[in-house]
Design a protein around this motif. Structure first.
Motif, PDB file in Angstrom:
ATOM      1  N   VAL A 140       0.851  -1.183   0.000  1.00  0.00           N
ATOM      2  CA  VAL A 140       0.000   0.000   0.000  1.00  0.00           C
ATOM      3  C   VAL A 140       0.889   1.237   0.000  1.00  0.00           C
ATOM      4  O   VAL A 140       2.076   1.151   0.283  1.00  0.00           O
ATOM      5  CB  VAL A 140      -0.946   0.038   1.220  1.00  0.00           C
ATOM      6  N   GLY A 141       0.265   2.361  -0.309  1.00  0.00           N
ATOM      7  CA  GLY A 141       1.022   3.609  -0.309  1.00  0.00           C
ATOM      8  C   GLY A 141       1.195   4.130  -1.710  1.00  0.00           C
ATOM      9  O   GLY A 141       0.552   3.671  -2.647  1.00  0.00           O
ATOM     10  N   GLU A 183       4.333   0.730   1.744  1.00  0.00           N
ATOM     11  CA  GLU A 183       4.358  -0.041   2.976  1.00  0.00           C
ATOM     12  C   GLU A 183       3.628  -1.356   2.761  1.00  0.00           C
ATOM     13  O   GLU A 183       3.092  -1.614   1.692  1.00  0.00           O
ATOM     14  CB  GLU A 183       3.730   0.753   4.129  1.00  0.00           C
ATOM     15  N   LEU A 184       3.596  -2.124   3.825  1.00  0.00           N
ATOM     16  CA  LEU A 184       3.200  -3.506   3.704  1.00  0.00           C
ATOM     17  C   LEU A 184       2.047  -3.828   4.641  1.00  0.00           C
ATOM     18  O   LEU A 184       2.051  -3.413   5.790  1.00  0.00           O
ATOM     19  CB  LEU A 184       4.422  -4.319   4.140  1.00  0.00           C
TER      20      LEU A 184
END
Ligand SMILES: Cc1cc2nc3c(=O)[nH]c(=O)nc-3n(C[C@H](O)[C@H](O)[C@H](O)COP(=O)(O)OP(=O)(O)OC[C@H]3O[C@@H](n4cnc5c(N)ncnc54)[C@H](O)[C@@H]3O)c2cc1C
Ligand code: SF4
Lengths: 419, 446
Positions: B43-44, B51-52
């Protein structure tokens, strides 16, 4: 007299979490777990699946004897707490024997509340809270042709779905104006209602049973408006009440209202006595008032806190207050609710509904902080949403995106804020 | 000892959001390329960084505690939280319990899904084209070593955050009980190896030679054991001061005679035990109590050490020892490999192991940063990991290509805080020069 450092009463979520927490900090102190249930520990939440036959009754246990041995827990099943003598730190059991404790946790959960309807005591009916209830109900639904469920909370709805799938004609009678009142809002409730009626169930909301009498096939029910219903299977699922009779007799000093009143560390007003889970009444997250938040995640959280407090674990963080959390599966669809459904003064409600996909989302904000979020057929990470609520994260910069895609935006926020 | 587990690590600096890991996961787990169904979720954005969301295989997992059906269990052998499809009732309570989005609904099946590390060979890791994902397998060392006897007494008196205790305990476990240990003055006896009040801090014979004669004494002890027919490992754990300064002549002599010794130097780049004085291993520009920062004298401000460090391990290579290697506790698998080789080599002749050991107290960095400082030293080529034996010559064991700028290392600690731009470029220049030098050796020796 038998003596123990820690006495934990109950063998469900709150009790088991307390045992884990105590053993993390105090590996040696004598620990006794007392439960009136005769089975290995299991969750009431799994019981609808025992009723439907999906979960075999012997595969639902949360712990086995080995667990208690390995953790040096004296595990006594089939023995109930009859009276608490807090003034002398002893617990009196159903067989009259007593156990002296240094610290006691009351994690006795709740039992079905039976409404005072005339004639109910004359007919046979089912409830669903214990494994024995579930096995009985499982056998009964296979025979049933005309079933009536009193109460359209999640317990009643689950059972009703099972009955529908087993081929019975099912009528659900609910006093409130809508189904699943207190869990889901009117729109979501309508979606749930439609799924049930599509599958042949009959739903009578805003109605009340005023009289019951035995009949040839089982029971004859009379409703407020005079109509009658006949049932070969009657399930009473009109709510729960905490198990705390053992206080009434002796331990009158332990303060209780709707449940046993506890502090932010699950301690009662009486020395050496803690309470957690469905039997406890603790601070709510949204107000200082003490509330009943009888849900599984809260029982584990409270049990954990109580266990840490009893063992004197310095890592203890106080209870932030109960946040309602519910998940509900019905006819292949799912509904999730996290947080408060109440809209405070100055609060903001945003909803979106897509008829074709059947996706429904509702979110409640105050000052751009999330208070509650509900979805039907719209998956988001409930645990992440709960953190957004607890941490009162300011969502002003991302609100629109968040409403369009709470799953992705929630994860982004998680990865930035509390990873 | 608790078990340790392999884990998937994510370096957000290297991730460009391409999503190849998600495709790989979806492919292997669902037979589709639908990224939404991947158990690993990136995500991000480019601007905010990536990020994870991935199951962290928690040690005390919340999802397990809220599952009413006993469908989730922490597997204490693999470390993975196992999901049992036959028990799951699709209630989604686990997704409410997990605060990290580590278990979520897979819309394709209607069940929850989570990372199971593909039974120890995660498909996402090799799929990442930028090395942002790594599968860290160091745990096997800790699990193996954890079962061996700890030959140091509990409760050594090291500074908070020091890696030397880790090094001592691991090394002694590895060499085993048939060992005689020499620990000359320095942090190692300071931490308690030679003991207190007449009892030693080790469960093997240990002695406390002078700084000047460690290698000579140990060589004599080893020869005596040989004479009486006992196969004993002769081990020295010495500081850089004891080895590179006053102890050097006996060290060099023992190496030249090819004594059957394993000589380990714990290089914290100074006399840290006695109050952080400079040694010949202290790097240029570093603050120590004898190379202070201040007005100086004669109009010359003092700005830390004015000479470059001596490269002791390269000097040892020039003794043509049986084995010479540099190592770091930030690279334990590498260190273990070298320790094994050094133990074997010490049965034939002189083995020398030089371990870089960041000093929380003397180098001035927070006590939780030891491994990070050690890692940055290697990532910037300030320290290079290599090994040498006379037959195969010198080899890098960790790539020295594409290093980070040396400032990434320098800024991690207080002893370099005062550096002027000139001093920094001097240090960067030395790093480049050292690399060229070692590369040349690697070339020549091969
Ligand atoms: C059918 C059903 C479905 C549910 N579905 C959900 C759901 O989807 N999501 C959700 O969050 N929650 C759900 N719940 C509620 C959830 O199961 C409870 O919140 C949770 O089990 C509370 O845990 P507890 O440990 O506090 O108490 P309980 O689970 O009620 O356990 C109490 C324990 O105390 C023992 N006990 C009671 N009295 C005594 C005594 N006098 N002496 C000794 N032992 C005693 C009992 O034998 C039992 O072991 C459901 C409940 C039911 C019945
Ligand atoms: S969805 Fe399955 S694994 Fe998750 S809590 Fe429910 S039963 Fe357990």
């Amino acid at each position: 007299m038998e003596q123990t450092k820690y006495l934990v009463v109950g063998s469900s979520h709150a009790a088991l979490e307390a045992v884990t927490a105590i053993r993390m900090h105090d590996a040696e102190g004598s620990l006794t777990l007392l439960t009136r249930d005769t089975h290995l520990p299991y969750s009431p939440t799994v019981l609808p699946y025992v009723v439907s036959g999906r979960s075999p009754a012997d595969s639902i246990f949360l712990r086995d004897e080995k667990f208690f041995e390995a953790n040096r827990v004296a595990y006594k099943r089939g023995s109930a707490l009859k009276a608490l003598h807090a003034e002398r730190n002893t617990a009196e059991l159903a067989d009259g024997s007593e156990i002296a404790y240094e610290k006691i946790l009351l994690a006795t959960g709740a039992a079905p509340a039976i409404p005072p309807i005339p004639g109910l005591d004359q007919v046979s009916y089912h409830v669903l809270r214990t494994l024995d209830d579930a096995t009985k109900l499982n056998a009964a639904i296979k025979q049933s042709k005309h079933a009536v469920v009193l109460g359209a909370g999640l317990v009643g709805m689950h059972a009703a779905e099972n009955l529908v799938k087993a081929g019975a004609s099912v009528t659900i009678v609910e006093m409130a104006k809508q189904l699943t009142d207190g869990y889901f809002d009117a729109t979501a409730a309508q979606m749930i209602e439609k799924a049930f009626t599509d599958n042949g169930a009959k739903i009578l909301t805003g109605s009340r049973v005023v009289k019951l009498a035995p009949s040839a096939i089982g029971a004859l029910l009379t409703l407020e408006n005079g109509t009658t219903l006949e049932a070969d299977l009657l399930l009473v699922a009109t709510g729960v009440k905490p198990n705390m009779d053992y206080l009434a007799k002796q331990g009158g000093d332990v303060e209780h209202e709707r449940g046993i009143l506890v502090s932010d560390t699950m301690q009662t007003n009486v020395a050496n006595v803690w309470a957690a889970g469905d039997c406890a009444q603790a601070k709510g997250f949204y107000s200082e008032d003490k509330v009943m938040n009888a849900i599984l995640p809260d029982a584990t959280e409270q049990g954990r806190i109580a266990g840490m407090a009893m063992a004197g674990d310095p890592g203890l963080k106080t209870y932030p207050g109960g946040v309602p959390l519910n998940t509900y599966h019905f006819f292949g669809r799912h509904a999730i609710s996290v947080g408060s459904s109440r809209v405070p003064d100055g609060g903001e409600v945003v909803t979106r509904y897509d008829e074709t996909s059947g996706r429904y989302l509702k979110a409640i904000f105050k000052d751009d902080r999330l208070l509650g979020i509900y979805g039907v057929n719209e998956f988001f990470d409930g645990g992440v949403m709960c953190q957004l609520i607890l941490r009162q994260v300011d969502l002003s910069a991302v609100k629109e995106r968040f409403l369009a895609d709470p799953l992705t935006v929630g994860r982004e926020l998680m990865s930035k804020i509390w990873r | 000892m608790g078990k340790s587990y392999n884990t998937i690590a994510f370096d957000s600096n290297k991730c460009d959001g391409c999503g190849d890991c998600m495709t790989a996961c979806a492919t292997i787990k669902t037979g589709t390329d639908d990224k939404a169904r991947s158990r690993i979720q990136i995500v991000g954005s480019e601007t905010d960084g990536f990020e994870l969301a991935l199951c962290r295989q928690c040690g005390d997992p919340k999802c397990v505690t809220v599952c009413p059906a006993a469908a989730l269990t922490k597997n204490f052998d693999s470390g993975v939280i196992d999901w049992d499809a036959s028990k799951c009732v699709d209630c989604l309570l686990c997704t409410v319990g997990c605060a990290y989005a580590g278990i979520a609904l897979d819309a394709g099946t209607g069940h929850v899904a989570k990372c199971d590390t593909c039974d120890g060979a995660p498909a996402c890791v090799p799929a990442c084209p930028h090395d942002a994902l790594t599968y860290i397998t160091t745990s096997r060392i800790y699990n193996e070593v954890g079962g061996w006897e700890d030959l140091f007494a509990p409760g050594l008196a090291g500074c908070q955050g020091c890696n030397t205790e880790l090094l001592m305990r691991h090394t002694l476990r590895r060499v085993g009980p048939e060992t005689v240990l020499a620990t000359p003055p320095g942090c190692v006896p300071g931490m308690g190896s030679v003991g207190f009040n007449g009892t030693t801090g080790t469960k093997i014979p240990v002695f406390h030679p002078l700084l000047t004669n460690t290698a000579a004494m140990l060589a004599g002890v080893k020869r005596q054991y040989k004479r009486v027919g006992r196969d004993v490992t002769a081990l020295a754990i010495a500081g850089d001061g004891g080895a590179s300064d006053v102890g050097f002549q006996s060290l060099s002599g023992a190496a030249e005679r090819n004594e059957q010794i394993l000589f380990m130097v714990v290089d914290n780049e100074g006399y840290m035990n006695t109050g952080m004085q400079r040694s010949s291993c202290t790097p240029y520009g570093a603050w120590t109590s004898t190379t202070p920062i201040g007005k100086g004298s004669g109009g010359m401000p003092s700005q830390g050490k004015t000479q470059d460090a001596k490269n002791l391990p390269l000097i040892m290579v020039n003794h043509r020892c049986e084995y010479v290697a540099t190592a770091s506790t930030a690279y334990m698998e590498d260190l273990y490999d070298k320790l094994d080789k050094a133990i074997q080599a010490s049965k034939r002749g002189f083995a020398y192991l030089h371990v870089y050991s960041p000093c929380t107290t003397g180098w001035r960095f927070p006590t939780d940063q030891n491994m990070e400082v050690a890692r940055k030293a290697v990532e910037t080529n300030f320290v290079m990991l290599w090994e040498y034996n006379p037959k195969d010559g010198l080899h890098f064991t960790h790539s020295a290509d594409e290093p980070l700028p040396v400032t990434e290392y320098l800024k991690a600690m207080g002893r370099f805080r005062h550096l002027s731009p000139d001093q920094i470029s001097h240090i960067q220049g030395k790093v480049v020069e050292n690399l060229a030098f070692v590369k040349q050796m690697a070339h020549r020796e091969n």
